[in-house]
Design a protein around this motif. Sequence first.
Motif, short mmCIF file in Angstrom:
data_model
loop_
_atom_site.label_atom_id
_atom_site.label_comp_id
_atom_site.label_asym_id
_atom_site.label_seq_id
_atom_site.Cartn_x
_atom_site.Cartn_y
_atom_site.Cartn_z
N MET A 1 69.54 79.94 76.11
CA MET A 1 70.55 79.94 75.04
C MET A 1 70.65 78.57 74.37
O MET A 1 70.49 78.43 73.16
CB MET A 1 71.90 80.35 75.64
N GLY A 2 70.92 77.55 75.24
CA GLY A 2 71.02 76.20 74.71
C GLY A 2 69.77 75.80 73.96
O GLY A 2 69.83 75.16 72.91
N PHE A 3 68.64 76.25 74.46
CA PHE A 3 67.37 75.95 73.84
C PHE A 3 67.33 76.44 72.39
O PHE A 3 66.94 75.72 71.47
CB PHE A 3 66.26 76.62 74.65
N TYR A 4 67.81 77.67 72.18
CA TYR A 4 67.78 78.22 70.82
C TYR A 4 68.75 77.49 69.91
O TYR A 4 68.46 77.25 68.74
CB TYR A 4 68.07 79.72 70.86
N ILE A 5 69.91 77.15 70.46
CA ILE A 5 70.88 76.40 69.64
C ILE A 5 70.27 75.08 69.20
O ILE A 5 70.36 74.69 68.03
CB ILE A 5 72.19 76.18 70.43
N VAL A 6 69.62 74.43 70.14
CA VAL A 6 69.00 73.15 69.79
C VAL A 6 67.92 73.35 68.73
O VAL A 6 67.80 72.56 67.78
CB VAL A 6 68.43 72.47 71.05
N GLN A 7 67.16 74.43 68.87
CA GLN A 7 66.13 74.70 67.85
C GLN A 7 66.76 74.91 66.48
O GLN A 7 66.28 74.40 65.47
CB GLN A 7 65.32 75.95 68.24
N ILE A 8 67.87 75.65 66.47
CA ILE A 8 68.54 75.89 65.19
C ILE A 8 69.04 74.57 64.61
O ILE A 8 68.85 74.28 63.42
CB ILE A 8 69.72 76.87 65.39
N LEU A 9 69.64 73.75 65.47
CA LEU A 9 70.16 72.47 64.99
C LEU A 9 69.03 71.57 64.50
O LEU A 9 69.16 70.88 63.49
CB LEU A 9 70.95 71.78 66.11
N THR A 10 67.91 71.58 65.23
CA THR A 10 66.78 70.78 64.78
C THR A 10 66.32 71.23 63.40
O THR A 10 66.03 70.41 62.53
CB THR A 10 65.60 70.92 65.78
N GLY A 11 66.32 72.53 63.23
CA GLY A 11 65.95 73.06 61.92
C GLY A 11 66.87 72.55 60.83
O GLY A 11 66.44 72.13 59.76
N ILE A 136 73.30 70.20 75.10
CA ILE A 136 73.87 71.48 74.70
C ILE A 136 73.35 72.55 75.65
O ILE A 136 72.20 72.95 75.56
CB ILE A 136 73.51 71.83 73.25
N MET A 137 74.21 72.95 76.56
CA MET A 137 73.85 73.96 77.57
C MET A 137 72.50 73.68 78.18
O MET A 137 71.62 74.54 78.23
CB MET A 137 73.88 75.35 76.96
N GLY A 138 72.32 72.45 78.57
CA GLY A 138 71.08 72.12 79.29
C GLY A 138 69.93 71.66 78.43
O GLY A 138 68.92 71.21 78.94
N SER A 139 70.05 71.79 77.10
CA SER A 139 68.99 71.27 76.24
C SER A 139 69.50 70.06 75.48
O SER A 139 70.67 70.00 75.11
CB SER A 139 68.55 72.34 75.23
N LEU A 140 68.59 69.13 75.25
CA LEU A 140 69.00 67.87 74.62
C LEU A 140 68.67 67.86 73.13
O LEU A 140 67.64 68.36 72.69
CB LEU A 140 68.28 66.71 75.29
N ILE A 141 69.59 67.27 72.36
CA ILE A 141 69.28 67.03 70.95
C ILE A 141 69.71 65.62 70.60
O ILE A 141 70.79 65.18 71.00
CB ILE A 141 69.95 68.08 70.04
N PRO A 142 68.86 64.88 69.89
CA PRO A 142 69.24 63.49 69.56
C PRO A 142 70.51 63.47 68.71
O PRO A 142 70.70 64.32 67.85
CB PRO A 142 68.04 62.99 68.74
N LEU A 254 62.37 77.34 59.62
CA LEU A 254 61.04 77.91 59.75
C LEU A 254 60.12 76.95 60.49
O LEU A 254 59.36 77.34 61.38
CB LEU A 254 60.49 78.17 58.35
N SER A 255 60.21 75.67 60.12
CA SER A 255 59.30 74.73 60.78
C SER A 255 59.75 74.49 62.22
O SER A 255 58.94 74.31 63.12
CB SER A 255 59.21 73.42 60.01
N SER A 256 61.08 74.54 62.43
CA SER A 256 61.57 74.32 63.79
C SER A 256 61.16 75.45 64.74
O SER A 256 60.77 75.21 65.88
CB SER A 256 63.09 74.16 63.74
N PHE A 257 61.24 76.68 64.27
CA PHE A 257 60.85 77.81 65.12
C PHE A 257 59.36 78.11 65.05
O PHE A 257 58.75 78.52 66.02
CB PHE A 257 61.66 79.07 64.76
N GLY A 258 58.80 77.87 63.87
CA GLY A 258 57.38 78.17 63.70
C GLY A 258 56.54 77.38 64.67
O GLY A 258 55.55 77.89 65.21
N ILE A 259 56.96 76.16 64.92
CA ILE A 259 56.20 75.29 65.80
C ILE A 259 56.12 75.86 67.22
O ILE A 259 55.18 75.64 67.95
CB ILE A 259 56.83 73.87 65.78
N LEU A 260 57.16 76.65 67.58
CA LEU A 260 57.15 77.27 68.90
C LEU A 260 56.18 78.44 68.96
O LEU A 260 55.46 78.64 69.92
CB LEU A 260 58.54 77.80 69.23
#
Lengths: 616, 248
Positions: A1-11, A136-142, A254-260
């Motif tokens: 969960m935290g992972f996806y939130i971080v991906q969204i925020l990175t995007g 964020i729930m175990g995942s880090l975001i700068p 798109l680039s944040s999730f596409g990279i995955l």
Amino acid sequence: MGFYIVQILTGLSNASALFLVACGLSLIFGVTRIVNFAHGSFYMVGAYAAYAFIALLPHGVFFFWIGVLGAALAVGLLGAAVETSLLRRLYHAPELFLLVATFGIVLILQDLTRWLFGAEDLLGPRAPGLTGSVDIMGSLIPQYDLALIVIAPLILAGIWLLLHRTRWGVLVRAATEDREMVGALGVNQATLYTAVFFLGSFLAGLGGAVQLPKGGADLLMDMNVVAAAFVVVVVGGMGSITGAYLAAVIIGELSSFGILVLPQSTLVMMFLVMAVVLVIRPYGLFGRAEAPEQISGAVSVSLLQPASQRLRILGLVLLLAIVLLPAVADAFQLVLMTEIALVSLASMSLYFMMGPGGMLSFGHAAFFGGGAYAAALMVHYFQSPMALAIGLAPLLTGLLALVIGWFCVRLSGVYMAMLTLAFAQICWSIVFQWGGFTGGDDGILSIWPADWASGKVVFYYLTMIICIGGILALRYLIFAPFGYTMRACRDSALRAESIGINLRNHQWLAFAIAGGFAGLAGGIYVFSKGSVFPDAMAIPRSFDFLLMVLLGGVNTVFGPIVGSAAFIWLHDKISRIDFWQFILGCIFIVLVVAFPHGIAGYVNRRFGRYFVNQNY
Amino acid sequence: MAKLLEVSILSRSFGGITAVDHVSFDLDAGQIIAMIGPNGAGKSTCFNLINGQLQPDHGSIKICGREVAGLHPRQVWKLGVGRTFQIASIFATMTVLENVQMALISFNKQARSFLRTVRQLYVDESMELLRLVGIEDQSHRVCGLLSYGDLKRVELAMALTNQPKLLLLDEPTAGMEPSERRRLMELTTQIVRNQNLGALFTEHDMDVVFTHADRIIVLNRGELIAQGTPEQVRHNDRVKEIYLGSRS
Ligand SMILES: Nc1ncnc2c1ncn2[C@@H]1O[C@H](COP(=O)(O)OP(=O)(O)OP(=O)(O)O)[C@@H](O)[C@H]1O
Ligand SMILES: [Mg+2]
């Protein structure tokens, strides 16, 4: 969960700088109708300037942001200076000529930056106070990413207020909707343009500055961001700030999730999104349909006339010179001539769609490079003989152009041009990222001519025959019913449709033919060089073709050849000098100011009466 | 036998404005109908609906019994409808002759051909049409440089290239001197009578309208408020009201 939130925020944080750049581009285009290629350079300069300022100023949160703002301000002033000192002189010239001028600025800024900061990539300083990460729930975001996420909506709100709550903003919006109106409102247009240029460049500079801690600064930033910013502006809807933000977020996510999912495909996906949006909503998410916009000026008085007696004689003399050249020239000069011929054919094919066809393309290198890759891949994988490879290259590129053209002819004017750019970038990124098949950055090597054509002189003649044949075929087509129908579609869509012409189909066909001939040039190109690299279809190459056509002059059939010859010759003369791009940029600007109708256009005006058929 | 043109309960609105509101009328071959009405009455919109430039919200348009609502302008053209525009629309970078040649090229399905240059194509037929509309002496001038009246003539020539059955002429004499205006309308009338065409035209000059029209249709704010012979329309109270009312 935290992972996806971080991906969204990175995007979202990816979207910020992109939004700032696109927003400035959109404002400038909306008010002045200038497609500012230099906008990406402003972004790059913003990043470098921020780097310098932050290094100069004392360390600390306050001074960091002063440095960022200072950089943005400096770029804003730079933009205003460019507008007042250069672009303003060109407002009476054909719109497309401004493109050449802004491209000159791209080259100049590129070399100036390299001169000041060196060619090494710069690592961005970290933002004081925001150096940590948030869990964020175990995942880090700068932390800095979070700051970026906040900045973009703040700027969006600020600009929205500026546009909707101030008198100046009302003027900007009025000007965006109806340019004539501004004059009628009694507004000083010059001041408005300068102010808009300042604001737009300020935003580009700010974009470059804020992403410095995240992405650093390098000399490729300008081209990379300008393509993405075009995509954002077109997807969002030209002139719509909210649309630009939404589009930037879409691209960022798109680039944040596409990279995955598929790390190889991020670039392709960005442009695919654009293609899909434009098919569904041709004027972007928030854009409104405009009255079909003529690419006026550049083509408005293009009165094509069949060549007169004297011009034909001149042509014959030239042909004779080409035939006799190997007797007097050295190998090096032959290679140069070969290149001029190839490039002339490619730019002639661009002229074919731009001049008589009225279809502007910023991505013609897709077909040139497409032809080169088609031939190279056939040789590489199927050991195809040279003749077959060169013969199939234009057919395959023609097919590619049919696919791309299907989308592009749905739009017109600058929208269409931006779409061509996007597709060219798709092609480029496929070639670049699909290394297993195309060799990626390393290109495809050892594609040499067949034995019978391996001699320099034989290859020279072969190239000349194909290229001159292609150029004459295109010219013939322009004077045949096919070409007249193209001109009819360009001159008046209304009239063309009401005399039974299927406008879209015709433009589609013309687009494919232009692509095919560019592919032919590309097919020979690869054998003349012995190799091909992705830069054969990169943006700068597309711009080169555009410049050649514009420098030659859009109003004359042989303008593109004059332009190509001048360009290649110039390139050859100066490309061994350090900082030659700077010189080239200056030359472009001087040429544009001195010959607003192109070189051939100038010759035509000055000496045209010697070559004109009397009954016209 | 089906009417040449049959328009029934045709409507089209733009946002809040109903530009054409339940309009019905018809037209026979050999007949000239004038459509009049104040600015913004919906005349041009009516033309645009008939030739496919715009799609109707509802209603039907039949040409020789064939439904054309929903067709493209190019398809309507192929059914034998020639039109001129209120703001003359020609190929500005071509010569007068080339404009007409272009239309003939399209009519003869040669638009994609590339086997011959345009220079020798349909020159005689084009010159014939230019002579008919009276600008053969300007045939080699570039259209972008013509006077407005001459542009209207080029348009008329182009409208005649597809051997039309029906002509739609939106203010064919705008921008002309009164004398030139009369001559052009006489010419148009003559062409229509000789070739047994039908013509629908709009015009703000009432002298022209009452001299040349067999019947007159009056539109006001999208609604058809009167139609009939010139005599009937002249004495219609509502027409008087609109014209006199709006002028006084
Ligand atoms: N494309 C359009 N979009 C929005 N409104 C339109 C459009 N075309 C016409 N209208 C509106 O429809 C109404 C009818 O316009 P139209 O051009 O048909 O009038 P007209 O009778 O030809 O007038 P005129 O005598 O000035 O030529 C006007 O109110 C006009 O503003
Ligand atoms: Mg009208």
